[in-house]
Design a protein around this motif. Sequence first.
Motif, PDB file in Angstrom:
ATOM      1  N   GLU A  23      -9.922  -2.745  -9.663  1.00 22.21           N
ATOM      2  CA  GLU A  23     -10.279  -1.338  -9.764  1.00 22.21           C
ATOM      3  C   GLU A  23     -11.328  -0.975  -8.715  1.00 22.21           C
ATOM      4  OE1 GLU A  23     -11.914   1.280 -13.301  1.00 22.21           O
ATOM      5  OE2 GLU A  23     -10.331  -0.076 -13.952  1.00 22.21           O
ATOM      6  N   LYS A  24     -11.166   0.206  -8.124  1.00 25.21           N
ATOM      7  CA  LYS A  24     -12.099   0.678  -7.107  1.00 25.21           C
ATOM      8  C   LYS A  24     -13.442   0.999  -7.775  1.00 25.21           C
ATOM      9  CE  LYS A  24     -12.361   4.891  -5.422  1.00 25.21           C
ATOM     10  NZ  LYS A  24     -12.109   6.163  -4.797  1.00 25.21           N
ATOM     11  N   GLN A  25     -14.529   0.657  -7.116  1.00 20.43           N
ATOM     12  CA  GLN A  25     -15.862   0.972  -7.638  1.00 20.43           C
ATOM     13  C   GLN A  25     -16.055   2.475  -7.646  1.00 20.43           C
ATOM     14  OE1 GLN A  25     -18.058  -0.704  -9.101  1.00 20.43           O
ATOM     15  NE2 GLN A  25     -17.865  -2.820  -8.500  1.00 20.43           N
ATOM     16  N   LYS A  26     -16.524   2.993  -8.759  1.00 16.59           N
ATOM     17  CA  LYS A  26     -16.770   4.431  -8.860  1.00 16.59           C
ATOM     18  C   LYS A  26     -18.204   4.725  -8.439  1.00 16.59           C
ATOM     19  CE  LYS A  26     -13.692   4.894 -12.791  1.00 16.59           C
ATOM     20  NZ  LYS A  26     -13.606   5.225 -14.205  1.00 16.59           N
ATOM     21  N   SER A  27     -18.374   5.860  -7.792  1.00 15.14           N
ATOM     22  CA  SER A  27     -19.720   6.273  -7.402  1.00 15.14           C
ATOM     23  C   SER A  27     -20.415   6.868  -8.624  1.00 15.14           C
ATOM     24  CB  SER A  27     -19.666   7.300  -6.275  1.00 15.14           C
ATOM     25  OG  SER A  27     -19.157   8.534  -6.765  1.00 15.14           O
ATOM     26  N   ARG A  65     -26.689  15.757 -10.970  1.00 17.89           N
ATOM     27  CA  ARG A  65     -25.999  15.786  -9.680  1.00 17.89           C
ATOM     28  C   ARG A  65     -26.996  16.066  -8.558  1.00 17.89           C
ATOM     29  NH1 ARG A  65     -21.989  19.959  -7.204  1.00 17.89           N
ATOM     30  NH2 ARG A  65     -23.443  21.312  -8.271  1.00 17.89           N
ATOM     31  N   LYS A 119     -19.226  13.069 -13.207  1.00 19.52           N
ATOM     32  CA  LYS A 119     -18.149  14.052 -13.385  1.00 19.52           C
ATOM     33  C   LYS A 119     -17.281  13.698 -14.590  1.00 19.52           C
ATOM     34  CE  LYS A 119     -17.766  15.412  -8.547  1.00 19.52           C
ATOM     35  NZ  LYS A 119     -16.935  15.342  -7.324  1.00 19.52           N
ATOM     36  N   GLU A 120     -16.995  12.408 -14.769  1.00 20.08           N
ATOM     37  CA  GLU A 120     -16.205  11.977 -15.919  1.00 20.08           C
ATOM     38  C   GLU A 120     -16.934  12.278 -17.225  1.00 20.08           C
ATOM     39  OE1 GLU A 120     -15.076   7.879 -15.696  1.00 20.08           O
ATOM     40  OE2 GLU A 120     -13.896   8.177 -13.874  1.00 20.08           O
ATOM     41  N   ARG A 121     -18.218  12.000 -17.259  1.00 23.26           N
ATOM     42  CA  ARG A 121     -18.996  12.263 -18.477  1.00 23.26           C
ATOM     43  C   ARG A 121     -19.013  13.754 -18.801  1.00 23.26           C
ATOM     44  NH1 ARG A 121     -24.690   9.944 -18.696  1.00 23.26           N
ATOM     45  NH2 ARG A 121     -24.423  10.681 -20.818  1.00 23.26           N
ATOM     46  N   ASP A 176     -19.055  10.263  -9.415  1.00 20.89           N
ATOM     47  CA  ASP A 176     -17.754  10.216 -10.095  1.00 20.89           C
ATOM     48  C   ASP A 176     -17.937   9.949 -11.588  1.00 20.89           C
ATOM     49  OD1 ASP A 176     -16.345  10.687  -7.766  1.00 20.89           O
ATOM     50  OD2 ASP A 176     -16.035   8.554  -7.341  1.00 20.89           O
ATOM     51  N   ILE A 177     -18.811   9.032 -11.920  1.00 22.68           N
ATOM     52  CA  ILE A 177     -19.085   8.726 -13.325  1.00 22.68           C
ATOM     53  C   ILE A 177     -19.693   9.936 -14.014  1.00 22.68           C
ATOM     54  CG2 ILE A 177     -20.449   7.282 -14.890  1.00 22.68           C
ATOM     55  CD1 ILE A 177     -20.164   5.046 -12.742  1.00 22.68           C
TER      56      ILE A 177
END
Length: 74
Positions: free
Chosen positions: A42-46, A69, A52-54, A49-50
């Motif tokens: 799996e690609k490392q998430k920045s 942010r 944004k997911e939350r 990105d984490i």
Amino acid sequence: MMGNGFGMGFGGGFMWLFWILLIIAIVWAVKAAGGSSGNPPEKQKSAVDILKERYAKGEIDQEEFEQKRKDLGG
């Protein structure tokens, strides 16, 4: 006197079997040690990105999202 040759052929067959099984065991061990499961890593998430997911999951509200942010520079 060499005999009927049965012992030599019988031993030679087991020698081939031994080498084939040894090669199979080595290949299996290398695959098991390498963790080759067929799935790409799996690609490392920045951090953004984490974040944004939350926000998308509703774990944080818009105000907290904007503040974090800004803190992250993204």
